[in-house]
Each structure stands twice: as structure tokens, then as C-alpha cells.
Scaffold this active site. Structure first.
Site, PDB file in Angstrom:
ATOM      1  CB  SER A   1     106.513  52.795  48.822  1.00  0.00           C
ATOM      2  OG  SER A   1     108.476  53.564  49.108  1.00  0.00           O
TER       3      SER A   1
ATOM      4  CE  LYS B   1     105.061  56.863  47.186  1.00  0.00           C
ATOM      5  NZ  LYS B   1     104.818  58.267  46.538  1.00  0.00           N
TER       6      LYS B   1
END
Ligand code: ARG
Length: 466
Positions: free
Chosen positions: A276, A282
Site C-alpha cells: 500500500s 500492508k
């Protein structure tokens, strides 16, 4: 020179002229166009329309084009209307006047019907070989899962334990059905339109059998109007690809779900994930999300094809030019999705400990427990009620069925005995599904052996086509 300018007194509107061209996308059919044109040239020579020397110069030119075909410079032509026009223009450049003779006794209507069939046939062969590879990858993973267990879900609620291998083999079954749908489609499409002319059949008695055999078709198509207007094969191919897309999307969705921290059953490979730009921690399952998303794109292509052909009067109509791009797009998309699925499947890692732990709690032995009572003579409906009461009791207490004492169990039903505990262990529950197609470990091992045989048979069939 156009292929049809004689009767026209005014030039085309330039924007319309550009807009109606298919060459920007049907150039992709050049290999098929060359193959079909070679077969037609030979049939013309057999019919006495071309001399041996003319045939040779045409075939030499076609051979030359075949080799130049991968050069993007060579396939640049802003005047060619379509791939058929392009080929004629190059043949005239390379072979002179005789290039203009090739169109004797044929029509672009039969040519595009033939080229597109050949394209779909090649696409099926390529896709099927990837599908076999996917099934092999699934089988490998299933073998390496051994007797590891996991919860199976219904209504997305944990239901009963199954072998991880059993779950994986579900997807092998889906993919094998997809494979067989493509085989059916291939069998039905494999008839040769050459010799059908524009609509009524060629104006020369061409050797249709010979052309069909040369191109690897089963036989010539039986009716010229059908041959030039039929796009069933394109619809069937893309619909079969849609079902494949739906299957891949279901697999992708489960893999996404099972890779969440909440499940933690599978670790997805970093090589098929992305990060991300905002949240540094992430790792997102983009490959799987794209596979899931592209199922919609393939189904969209299938709808485009259906709507294009709906209500078309016989025989050829230019609407049919619109059937090419959805076929190309669906073929490319399906192939890339399978390719990506193979990579993710091969490189992912299952957390068997976590899967097994999840299979051992949450009353997934409840149905086996009810079956235990019924084996003691309690009617299943009553047994179901008793175990339901036991589950309710355990829920209040925060324990599992096997944590209840025999005295507690006997209060619910006198049919309980000491052997209850061994009947509801994970191993016992797995083993009790001892029917063909069930998750009993010996049955799953047999299913794997059978799968290997089916895969081998498919590989042999692939070699037969190659
Ligand atoms: N480019 C055309 C197509 O894809 C080829 C057939 C054209 N035939 C015709 N009569 N205009 O459908």
C-alpha cells in the site's frame, strides 16, 4: 487499391473509412489467414485456375509473409481494410499480378469464418495445456498436504472438518470440467468453411475436402449460409471461458479470505502481492483480486457476443466483425488468469497447524456425534436434538462436546457410552466420511491417484493435437 472500388463513384467519408477498418485488431489473424490462403491456393491449382508456376510463386510469397509477420514494421499498413486486404496487398507486392488471382472463387466472408475458427482452436489448445498444468499444481499441493485438516464451510460458517487435500481437489474438479467444455467446443467448431464463398458456395468446384484436411479440420461445413454466418463457436468458447473465470474467481476469493489475519490459513507469496502506498504494513492479494475481477470482463465479452449475433438475418453481416475483439480479449484474459493462478498456487504456503486447530474446535464433530447416537439405536432426528442440546450446554460453558463428562452426557441420553470420546476425535470424524467422494483419508488418497490418471489421459490428448 481497394478490394471493391469498381462500382463506387465517390470516395468514402474519410472518418467512416477509418472507423470501419478491422485491420488494427484483425492483424492478429495473419497466421491463420496465411494458412487458409495456402490451402485455397492449392485448391485453385487443383481446379486448374493456377499454373504450377503461379502456385509456387504464391506459396513462396505466403512463406515470406509468414516469416516477416512478427516484425511490427511489416504489419504496419494504414490502408489495409482488414487482414484479408493486407495479405492481398503484400502478395501483389511480392508476387505481382498473380497475387490478385488468389481471390478467385472465394470471399472474405468464408475467410473470416475460417480464420476465427482456427484462432479459437489454437486458443483452446493453449488454454487447455495451461489448465492441465493448473490441475497438476493443485494435485501437487494436495499431495503435500497429507492428512492435514481444515474446516469446510457452508453458509460461510464452519461446518465439518475435511482434509486440506479434499478442499483443494474441489478446484481440480472445476478446472477439469472447464477443460472438457473446451474439448466439446473444439469438436463442434472443427469444420472448414472454405469453399462457402460469399453466401451460396464457391463459384468454382473447389476441392473442399482437401482444404479441410490441409488445415486439420474434421470435414468441410455442410451449408454455405450457415458456415459464413455462424459464430456459435466464438460464443461457446467465450462462455466456456466465462465459467472458467467464475471458477477462478471463487478460488481467488477463498484464497483471499483464508489469507486474512482473521483466518491465517494461507500465506500468499510476496511475488504475487503488492504493498500500500499509504499503510506501510500492508501486503495486498492483488493477483487474486485481479483474477476475481477479470471474471467479470470475460463474462462481459460473452454477453457482447450474444448481443451481437442476436436477431441477425442470414447470412454474413458486417456486425459479425464485432465478434473478433471479445474473442481475443477473452482468450488473452483467461490465459493470463490461469497462468497467474498457477504461480500463486505453486508459491503459496498453508499453515496446517492453524487449519488443523480450526478444524478441531467449534463443534465441527456435531454431526458425527449425532451419527454416533444413531448407531446406538437413537433415531437420527432425536439424536440431532440431543446433540443440539449438548452444543447449547457447551456454548454456555465455553467448552467442546468432548469436554463433557460421561455423566453429563448420560443425562442428555442414556445411549452415550465411553466410546463416544473416540468417535468424535478429529481423526474419527474425518474417517467416518467413508464414501466415494468423501473426505475419508483413504478415499482422498484414491481420488488423488485417479486424478493423476485423468491428468495423464489429458496430456496424451494434448500431444495428439500438437
Ligand atoms: N473484416 C471483415 C469481418 O471481420 C471481413 C469480412 C468482410 N466481408 C464483407 N462482405 N464486407 O467481418
Amino acid at each position: 487499391m481497394k478490394m471493391w472500388s469498381g462500382r463506387f463513384r465517390r470516395p468514402l467519408n474519410p472518418e467512416f473509412e477509418q472507423w470501419q477498418r478491422s485491420f488494427p485488431f484483425d492483424k492478429r489473424l495473419l497466421p491463420q489467414e496465411i494458412a487458409a490462403s495456402s490451402a485455397h491456393a492449392r485448391a485453385l491449382a487443383r481446379a486448374g485456375v493456377l499454373s504450377a508456376a503461379e502456385l509456387k510463386s504464391l506459396l513462396d510469397a505466403l512463406e515470406h509473409i509468414k516469416h516477416a509477420e512478427s516484425d511490427p514494421q511489416f504489419v504496419r499498413d494504414s490502408e489495409a481494410e482488414d487482414v484479408h486486404h493486407f495479405l492481398e496487398r503484400r502478395l501483389v507486392e511480392l508476387a505481382g499480378e498473380v497475387g490478385l488471382k488468389l481471390h478467385t472463387g472465394r470471399s472474405r466472408n468464408e475467410q473470416i469464418a475460417t480464420d476465427l475458427r482456427l484462432f479459437v482452436r489454437d486458443a483452446i489448445d493453449e488454454l487447455q495445456s495451461k489448465l492441465v498444468e493448473f490441475v497438476e499444481t493443485i494435485a501437487e499441493k494436495a499431495k503435500s498436504a497429507g492428512n492435514a485438516a481444515m474446516p469446510a464451510h457452508t453458509h460461510l460458517q464452519a461446518a465439518e472438518p475435511v482434509l486440506v487435500a479434499h478442499w483443494l481437489l474441489t478446484y481440480a474438479e472445476m478446472v477439469l470440467r472447464d477443460h472438457s467444455r473446451f474439448t466439446d467446443c473444439r469438436t463442434r467448431l472443427n469444420f472448414c468453411p472454405l469453399g462457402s464463398g460469399a453466401v451460396a458456395g464457391a463459384t468454382l468446384t473447389l476441392d473442399r475436402e482437401g482444404m479441410s484436411a490441409e488445415l486439420g479440420f474434421t470435414a468441410p461445413t455442410p451449408n454455405s449460409m450457415d458456415a459464413t454466418s455462424d459464430r456459435d463457436f466464438a460464443i461457446e468458447f467465450v462462455q466456456s471461458a466465462s465459467i472458467l473465470g467464475i471458477h477462478l474467481s471463487r478460488w481467488a476469493e477463498e484464497m483471499i479470505l483464508f489469507s486474512t489475519r482473521e483466518f491465517g490459513f494461507v500465506r500468499l507469496p510476496e511475488t504475487y502481492s503488492t504493498g500500500s502506498s499509504a499503510m506501510p504494513q500492508k501486503m495486498n492479494p492483488d493477483a487474486l483480486e485481479l483474477i476475481r475481477g477479470k471474471a467479470g470482463r470475460i463474462a462481459g465479452a460473452a454477453t457482447t457476443l450474444l448481443m451481437t449475433v442476436k436477431g441477425l438475418p442470414l447470412a454474413y453481416n458486417k456486425d459479425l466483425q464485432e465478434t473478433q475483439e471479445p474473442v481475443f480479449d477473452a482468450a488473452d484474459t483467461a490465459l493470463q488468469c490461469v497462468q497467474t493462478a498457477i504461480g500463486v498456487m505453486r508459491d503459496c504456503e498453508f499453515d496446517f497447524a492453524r487449519m488443523g486447530a480450526a478444524a478441531e474446535c467449534g463443534f465441527m464433530n456435531a454431526m458425527a456425534a449425532a451419527t454416533y447416537l444413531s448407531s446406538k439405536g437413537v433415531p437420527f432426528r432425536s439424536a440431532h436434538e440431543v446433540i443440539g442440546k449438548a452444543v447449547s450446554f457447551c456454548l454456555d460453558r465455553g467448552c467442546e462436546l468432548s469436554d463433557l463428562t460421561l455423566a453429563e452426557l448420560k443425562q442428555l441420553s442414556p445411549a452415550f457410552d465411553q466410546d463416544f470420546y473416540s468417535a468424535v476425535t478429529l481423526d474419527a470424524v474425518l474417517a467416518c466420511h467413508d464414501v466415494p467422494g468423501g473426505t475419508n483419508p483413504a478415499r482422498v488418497r484414491a481420488a488423488l491417484v485417479h486424478l493423476d490418471q485423468r491428468v495423464r489421459a489429458l496430456q496424451e490428448a494434448l500431444h495428439a493435437h500438437a
